[in-house]
Design an enzyme around this catalytic site. Structure first.
Site, PDB file in Angstrom:
ATOM      1  N   THR A 105       1.682   4.965   0.968  1.00  0.00           N
ATOM      2  CA  THR A 105       2.709   4.102   1.556  1.00  0.00           C
ATOM      3  C   THR A 105       2.966   2.855   0.726  1.00  0.00           C
ATOM      4  O   THR A 105       3.901   2.103   1.018  1.00  0.00           O
ATOM      5  CB  THR A 105       2.336   3.674   2.981  1.00  0.00           C
ATOM      6  OG1 THR A 105       1.114   2.948   2.943  1.00  0.00           O
ATOM      7  CG2 THR A 105       2.227   4.868   3.889  1.00  0.00           C
ATOM      8  N   LYS A 106       2.166   2.599  -0.286  1.00  0.00           N
ATOM      9  CA  LYS A 106       2.381   1.422  -1.126  1.00  0.00           C
ATOM     10  C   LYS A 106       3.189   1.772  -2.361  1.00  0.00           C
ATOM     11  O   LYS A 106       3.496   0.942  -3.160  1.00  0.00           O
ATOM     12  CB  LYS A 106       1.049   0.800  -1.553  1.00  0.00           C
ATOM     13  CG  LYS A 106       0.093   0.535  -0.408  1.00  0.00           C
ATOM     14  CD  LYS A 106       0.678  -0.420   0.645  1.00  0.00           C
ATOM     15  CE  LYS A 106      -0.329  -0.856   1.676  1.00  0.00           C
ATOM     16  NZ  LYS A 106      -0.821   0.188   2.530  1.00  0.00           N
TER      17      LYS A 106
ATOM     18  N   HIS B 282      -2.458   3.557  -2.060  1.00  0.00           N
ATOM     19  CA  HIS B 282      -2.183   4.448  -0.942  1.00  0.00           C
ATOM     20  C   HIS B 282      -0.726   4.908  -1.029  1.00  0.00           C
ATOM     21  O   HIS B 282       0.135   4.185  -1.536  1.00  0.00           O
ATOM     22  CB  HIS B 282      -2.433   3.697   0.364  1.00  0.00           C
ATOM     23  CG  HIS B 282      -2.335   4.550   1.586  1.00  0.00           C
ATOM     24  ND1 HIS B 282      -1.127   4.848   2.186  1.00  0.00           N
ATOM     25  CD2 HIS B 282      -3.274   5.202   2.302  1.00  0.00           C
ATOM     26  CE1 HIS B 282      -1.331   5.619   3.226  1.00  0.00           C
ATOM     27  NE2 HIS B 282      -2.639   5.842   3.329  1.00  0.00           N
TER      28      HIS B 282
END
Length: 202
Positions: free
Chosen positions: A201-202, A199
């Site tokens: 945000t990772k 994702h």
């Protein structure tokens, strides 16, 4: 950017904004646009958009090679990957998880009728405290899910020792940890399995 001294300095309270445009946590680094679009064109030219196409197979193989592991299986997202891993390990009853983690770690258990048991974390690392894990083990415990939070490895050796002593399955939610290492080895090589997320945000 000026330093904030009080709540009155916040833009929401009438002060000028600290940044010229909104900052987004999830805004990805696009990288080489031409290389990305060339791969998208290959997918479209193959007319194979789903169901284990050549790009997915290449992705799995390259991740497995990068990590030095035998298998890598791509899923639609990290939560589903956690659910599939939990099923594959035959977990049931109670599974110990950290009290500080993203809700998906516990949801992946709860949605399958498994009770997540929340153990305390080490306040210095925000990862599972092995002593707290030992205190939470009951006759219904079948596993432990460690979380490598903020890219910092969980106490892998200590958790593996506990799992071995009690006949428990150990797996890791490694959503934050792709590219991280533990004692010179890539995260992704520990426990019965590890689950990554790609994702933004990772």
């Amino acid at each position: 950017m000026k330093s904030m001294r009080s709540p009155a300095d916040l833009a929401i309270n009438g002060s000028p904004p600290a940044f010229s445009e909104p900052l987004h946590v999830g805004r990805p680094n696009i990288g080489d646009r031409e290389a990305f679009l060339a791969r998208v064109n290959r997918i479209l030219d193959n007319q194979w958009l789903t169901n284990n196409g050549p790009m997915v197979q290449e992705f799995e193989q390259r991740i497995a090679t990068h990590l030095g592991v035998k298998h890598c299986i791509a899923m639609c997202n990290g939560t589903i990957a956690l659910e599939i891993a939990i099923r594959a390990l035959g977990l049931e009853g109670e599974v110990i998880v950290p009290s500080w983690t993203f809700v998906a770690t516990a949801h992946a258990l709860y949605w399958q009728g498994i009770t997540p048991v929340f153990a305390d974390i080490d306040p210095a690392t925000h990862n599972l405290d092995p002593d707290a894990v030992r205190r939470m083990i009951t006759p219904r415990t079948t596993g432990i899910i460690g979380v490598h939070l903020w890219g910092r490895a969980a106490p892998i050796d200590e958790l593996q020792t506990i799992a071995d002593e009690h006949g428990l399955k150990l797996m890791f939610d490694a959503a934050h940890a792709f590219g991280s290492t533990y004692r010179g080895q890539s995260i992704g090589r520990f426990g019965a399995c590890e689950v990554f997320s790609f994702h933004a945000t990772k």
